[in-house]
Design a protein around this motif. Sequence first.
Motif, mmCIF file in Angstrom:
data_model
loop_
_atom_site.group_PDB
_atom_site.id
_atom_site.type_symbol
_atom_site.label_atom_id
_atom_site.label_comp_id
_atom_site.label_asym_id
_atom_site.label_seq_id
_atom_site.Cartn_x
_atom_site.Cartn_y
_atom_site.Cartn_z
ATOM 1 N N ALA A 107 0.830 -1.212 0.000
ATOM 2 C CA ALA A 107 0.000 0.000 0.000
ATOM 3 C C ALA A 107 0.864 1.263 0.000
ATOM 4 C CB ALA A 107 -0.926 -0.007 1.217
ATOM 5 N N GLY A 108 2.063 1.134 0.544
ATOM 6 C CA GLY A 108 2.961 2.285 0.580
ATOM 7 C C GLY A 108 3.434 2.695 -0.797
ATOM 8 N N TYR A 109 3.324 1.760 -1.718
ATOM 9 C CA TYR A 109 3.796 2.005 -3.088
ATOM 10 C C TYR A 109 2.667 2.486 -3.995
ATOM 11 C CZ TYR A 109 7.135 1.092 -6.908
ATOM 12 O OH TYR A 109 8.010 1.221 -7.958
ATOM 13 N N ILE A 110 1.445 2.447 -3.461
ATOM 14 C CA ILE A 110 0.244 2.783 -4.247
ATOM 15 C C ILE A 110 -0.144 4.240 -3.978
ATOM 16 C CG2 ILE A 110 -2.227 2.214 -4.571
ATOM 17 C CD1 ILE A 110 -0.256 -0.010 -5.505
ATOM 18 N N ALA A 111 -0.438 4.948 -5.047
ATOM 19 C CA ALA A 111 -0.682 6.396 -4.917
ATOM 20 C C ALA A 111 -1.824 6.727 -3.953
ATOM 21 C CB ALA A 111 -0.961 6.998 -6.292
ATOM 22 N N ASP A 112 -2.903 5.913 -3.922
ATOM 23 C CA ASP A 112 -4.092 6.228 -3.125
ATOM 24 C C ASP A 112 -3.793 6.506 -1.657
ATOM 25 O OD1 ASP A 112 -5.468 5.803 -5.383
ATOM 26 O OD2 ASP A 112 -6.438 3.933 -4.759
ATOM 27 N N GLY B 72 -1.074 7.899 -0.396
ATOM 28 C CA GLY B 72 -0.355 9.167 -0.185
ATOM 29 C C GLY B 72 1.055 9.018 0.371
ATOM 30 N N ILE B 73 1.425 7.807 0.789
ATOM 31 C CA ILE B 73 2.745 7.639 1.413
ATOM 32 C C ILE B 73 3.852 7.758 0.371
ATOM 33 C CG2 ILE B 73 4.214 6.025 2.715
ATOM 34 C CD1 ILE B 73 1.962 7.319 4.360
ATOM 35 N N GLU B 74 3.625 7.166 -0.797
ATOM 36 C CA GLU B 74 4.650 7.290 -1.856
ATOM 37 C C GLU B 74 4.818 8.748 -2.276
ATOM 38 O OE1 GLU B 74 4.219 7.932 -5.445
ATOM 39 O OE2 GLU B 74 2.141 8.472 -5.023
ATOM 40 N N ARG B 75 3.747 9.540 -2.153
ATOM 41 C CA ARG B 75 3.848 10.964 -2.515
ATOM 42 C C ARG B 75 4.795 11.689 -1.541
ATOM 43 N NH1 ARG B 75 -1.218 12.730 -1.555
ATOM 44 N NH2 ARG B 75 -0.467 13.604 0.391
ATOM 45 N N PHE B 76 4.610 11.402 -0.250
ATOM 46 C CA PHE B 76 5.529 12.016 0.730
ATOM 47 C C PHE B 76 6.964 11.554 0.491
ATOM 48 C CE2 PHE B 76 1.808 13.105 3.353
ATOM 49 C CZ PHE B 76 2.182 14.360 3.779
ATOM 50 N N TYR B 77 7.116 10.268 0.142
ATOM 51 C CA TYR B 77 8.455 9.722 -0.117
ATOM 52 C C TYR B 77 9.154 10.541 -1.206
ATOM 53 C CZ TYR B 77 11.887 6.090 -1.405
ATOM 54 O OH TYR B 77 13.034 5.400 -1.694
ATOM 55 N N ARG B 78 8.377 10.911 -2.235
ATOM 56 C CA ARG B 78 8.948 11.743 -3.312
ATOM 57 C C ARG B 78 9.120 13.191 -2.837
ATOM 58 N NH1 ARG B 78 5.354 12.397 -6.808
ATOM 59 N NH2 ARG B 78 3.671 11.041 -6.128
ATOM 60 N N ASP B 79 8.104 13.679 -2.103
ATOM 61 C CA ASP B 79 8.135 15.086 -1.658
ATOM 62 C C ASP B 79 9.370 15.407 -0.816
ATOM 63 O OD1 ASP B 79 5.701 15.638 -2.859
ATOM 64 O OD2 ASP B 79 4.540 15.622 -0.992
ATOM 65 N N VAL B 80 9.774 14.486 0.058
ATOM 66 C CA VAL B 80 10.838 14.817 1.020
ATOM 67 C C VAL B 80 12.234 14.757 0.391
ATOM 68 C CG1 VAL B 80 9.485 14.038 3.005
ATOM 69 C CG2 VAL B 80 11.140 12.455 1.967
#
Length: 382
Positions: free
Chosen positions: A341-346, A348-356
């Motif tokens: 689920a951490g790898y799935i966009a829905d 939001g965790i992968e988004r933070f991973y990219r954001d930081v």
Amino acid sequence: MPFDAETREQLLDTVRRFVSERLRPIETQVAEADAIPDEILAEMKALGLYGLSIPEAYGGLDLSMEDECLVAIELGRTSPAFRSAFGTNVGIGSQGLVMFGTEAQKARWLPKIATGELVTSFALTEAEAGSDSGAVQTRAVREGDVYVLNGSKRYITNANKAGLFTVMARTNPAAKGGSGVSAFLVPNDLPGLSVGKPEKKMGQQGAHICDVHFDGVRVPVENRLGAEGEGFKVAMQVLDRGRLHISAVCVGVAERLIADAVTYAKERKQFGAAIASFQLIQAMIADSKTEALAARALTLETARHRDAGCGVTLEASAAKLFASEMVGRVADRAVQIFGGAGYIADYGIERFYRDVRIFRIYEGTSQVQQLVVARETLKRGG
Ligand code: COS
């Protein structure tokens, strides 16, 4: 201005509610549209977020560095793109003016910066001057009562919205490095100034960076910020402060990710039990929590020292180095705890991973922070 405990708590509570009620619900929308809705920007202005660090005399909240960091931590608990909207007004886009501006320069611009009517940008980086920021090639040639600017700046945050740029340009081509550089306050409507298209980035959609071009831009001499040849030092002092603010944002994002990972770990069941009951998951939570606490302590302690008038070049770089690397590790563990689920966009965790990821790069890479920490430690003798 140091707030009393009650006023500070009220401010933090207001920001906390704004983040949870207004910003968090639209994180996905902002990322997909690559834009923050105008009504949200208007609410940020009404809350005073654009003027957190502007002196009260010019209409700002005049927060101490410690209070500014506490607000930045709260704002870190949502997509960092939101903070970026007003981040340049609070930090690198305004602080040169606050620290080195003349009374006339301050009176002209600070009130509009404080309300957010005027967005500001910091134009230091160039294609050939990234970490080596003393290598600025943009030229400023004095002609009577103007300086004529020619050159280009790269990856300038909020350039597409900025009404005022703090531009570092070389006034003395014979001087090597930073000593031939001066700082200028350049309004965006001067003829010859143009802004490129926003770059496509890895993360932080909704926050924009663009190139800025100067083609014979005639900047009045009264817009020079500080003495001729002092521009590099202006930039470095602005960055000392900015690095502390970024450290605080990293702490906030880490705290958000830890909270999300804990909630998920308590709900998610595997092998007949919540994964939070497994010690290998707990180890990741413990490491993240410990590192986030350490970054928080270092950031706030350094902010208090700065408020007390101490030089914090070393400590601000140490905080930026530790906090930005820390949030990278925390985001990585959050993806791991969420599993697939951490790898799935829905989620939001992968988004933070990219954001930081950018925290380890902008306002000085981790390697630049290491250089500063080492250099200052050697100077101090330990
Ligand atoms: N505060 C005040 N003055 C400072 C300073 C600071 N934090 N850092 C450097 N200076 C002064 C030095 O004292 C020196 O003054 P003198 O010439 O009078 O001795 C002068 O500035 C030059 O300093 P230094 O020799 O350290 O410059 P370098 O070219 O070696 O640069 C680094 C040092 C790499 C640390 C600097 O270029 C840097 O921070 N680079 C990264 C820039 C950055 O963060 N870019 C991100 C883009 S902005 S978002």
